[in-house]
Design a protein around this motif. Structure first.
Motif, PDB file in Angstrom:
ATOM      1  N   ILE A 123      26.474  50.580  67.346  1.00 48.72           N
ATOM      2  CA  ILE A 123      26.703  49.630  68.355  1.00 48.72           C
ATOM      3  C   ILE A 123      26.985  50.185  69.885  1.00 48.72           C
ATOM      4  O   ILE A 123      26.836  49.447  70.529  1.00 48.72           O
ATOM      5  N   GLN A 136      21.567  51.053  62.011  1.00 46.87           N
ATOM      6  CA  GLN A 136      22.605  50.072  61.537  1.00 46.87           C
ATOM      7  C   GLN A 136      21.842  49.757  60.171  1.00 46.87           C
ATOM      8  O   GLN A 136      22.813  49.637  58.982  1.00 46.87           O
ATOM      9  N   TYR A 167      24.020  50.345  56.650  1.00 45.03           N
ATOM     10  CA  TYR A 167      24.000  49.256  55.457  1.00 45.03           C
ATOM     11  C   TYR A 167      23.568  49.696  54.255  1.00 45.03           C
ATOM     12  O   TYR A 167      24.181  49.674  53.096  1.00 45.03           O
ATOM     13  N   ARG A 185      30.043  43.607  55.290  1.00 46.60           N
ATOM     14  CA  ARG A 185      30.231  43.660  56.803  1.00 46.60           C
ATOM     15  C   ARG A 185      29.036  44.178  57.217  1.00 46.60           C
ATOM     16  O   ARG A 185      28.314  43.588  58.378  1.00 46.60           O
ATOM     17  N   GLU A 186      28.584  45.283  56.882  1.00 45.34           N
ATOM     18  CA  GLU A 186      27.255  45.990  57.398  1.00 45.34           C
ATOM     19  C   GLU A 186      25.998  45.399  57.233  1.00 45.34           C
ATOM     20  O   GLU A 186      25.292  45.416  58.085  1.00 45.34           O
ATOM     21  N   ASN A 237      26.119  43.187  60.106  1.00 48.44           N
ATOM     22  CA  ASN A 237      25.922  43.745  61.500  1.00 48.44           C
ATOM     23  C   ASN A 237      24.247  43.812  61.464  1.00 48.44           C
ATOM     24  O   ASN A 237      23.729  43.754  62.635  1.00 48.44           O
ATOM     25  N   TYR A 238      23.700  44.413  60.609  1.00 44.99           N
ATOM     26  CA  TYR A 238      22.329  44.707  60.423  1.00 44.99           C
ATOM     27  C   TYR A 238      21.519  43.561  60.626  1.00 44.99           C
ATOM     28  O   TYR A 238      20.520  43.389  61.772  1.00 44.99           O
ATOM     29  N   ASN A 291      22.465  40.831  61.928  1.00 47.87           N
ATOM     30  CA  ASN A 291      22.751  40.350  63.489  1.00 47.87           C
ATOM     31  C   ASN A 291      21.886  41.269  64.521  1.00 47.87           C
ATOM     32  O   ASN A 291      21.236  40.641  65.591  1.00 47.87           O
ATOM     33  N   SER A 292      21.876  42.610  64.061  1.00 42.92           N
ATOM     34  CA  SER A 292      21.073  43.361  65.037  1.00 42.92           C
ATOM     35  C   SER A 292      19.534  42.987  65.128  1.00 42.92           C
ATOM     36  O   SER A 292      18.737  42.793  66.235  1.00 42.92           O
TER      37      SER A 292
END
Length: 157
Positions: A33, A48, A52, A68-69, A72-73, A75-76
């Protein structure tokens, strides 16, 4: 730049000194991040994805950190406008999040939002994609209001 250097050293030391895999993955996630504000999006995305994948291998798909990861991945990927790559990750993990964390959990709600975003923002979105996005967001909107309250910034009209 200073934060980046500190986080790079943190990851390197954990690897060199044999830190736990969990702690190393957390440090790598923090590093990932840190790349975004510096405009190093591809590096952040690669890391990321690795984070994950690491959580997935370590604890399986039903672990909170893995979920969560995954979010996040995805979302990236969405931030990089790689919608078609984000959708399968979220499509696979959303039912797991609902089952493991529950419908009103923050990660579950974020996954649904991100999936709807990936559907809507895609320039090749079909009318069916848009309908699916609306359907996905109707229930979470009510849940979010119930959980966070009407005065929370996410629920204010």
């Amino acid at each position: 730049e200073d934060a980046l250097t500190v986080r790079e050293v943190d990851v390197a030391m954990r690897r060199r000194l044999g830190g736990s895999e969990e702690d190393t993955l957390i440090a790598q996630g923090n590093l990932a991040i840190t790349y975004d504000p510096l405009g190093r999006f591809d590096e952040g995305l690669r890391l990321q994805r690795d984070v994950y994948s690491g959580w997935l291998k370590l604890n399986g798909e039903e672990h909170g950190e893995t979920l969560r990861e995954a979010n996040n991945y995805a979302n990236s990927l969405i931030q990089l406008r790689r919608y078609k790559e984000a959708r399968p990750v979220l499509r696979k993990m959303m039912p797991v999040a609902r089952r493991v964390l529950g419908e009103s959990d923050g990660i579950t709600l974020k996954m649904r939002w991100n999936y709807a975003d990936a559907l809507c923002q895609d320039p090749g979105a079909t009318l069916d994609d848009l309908r699916e996005a609306v359907t996905l967001l109707e229930d979470p909107e009510r849940t979010t209001r119930r959980v966070l309250g009407a005065s929370h910034p996410l629920t204010r009209s």
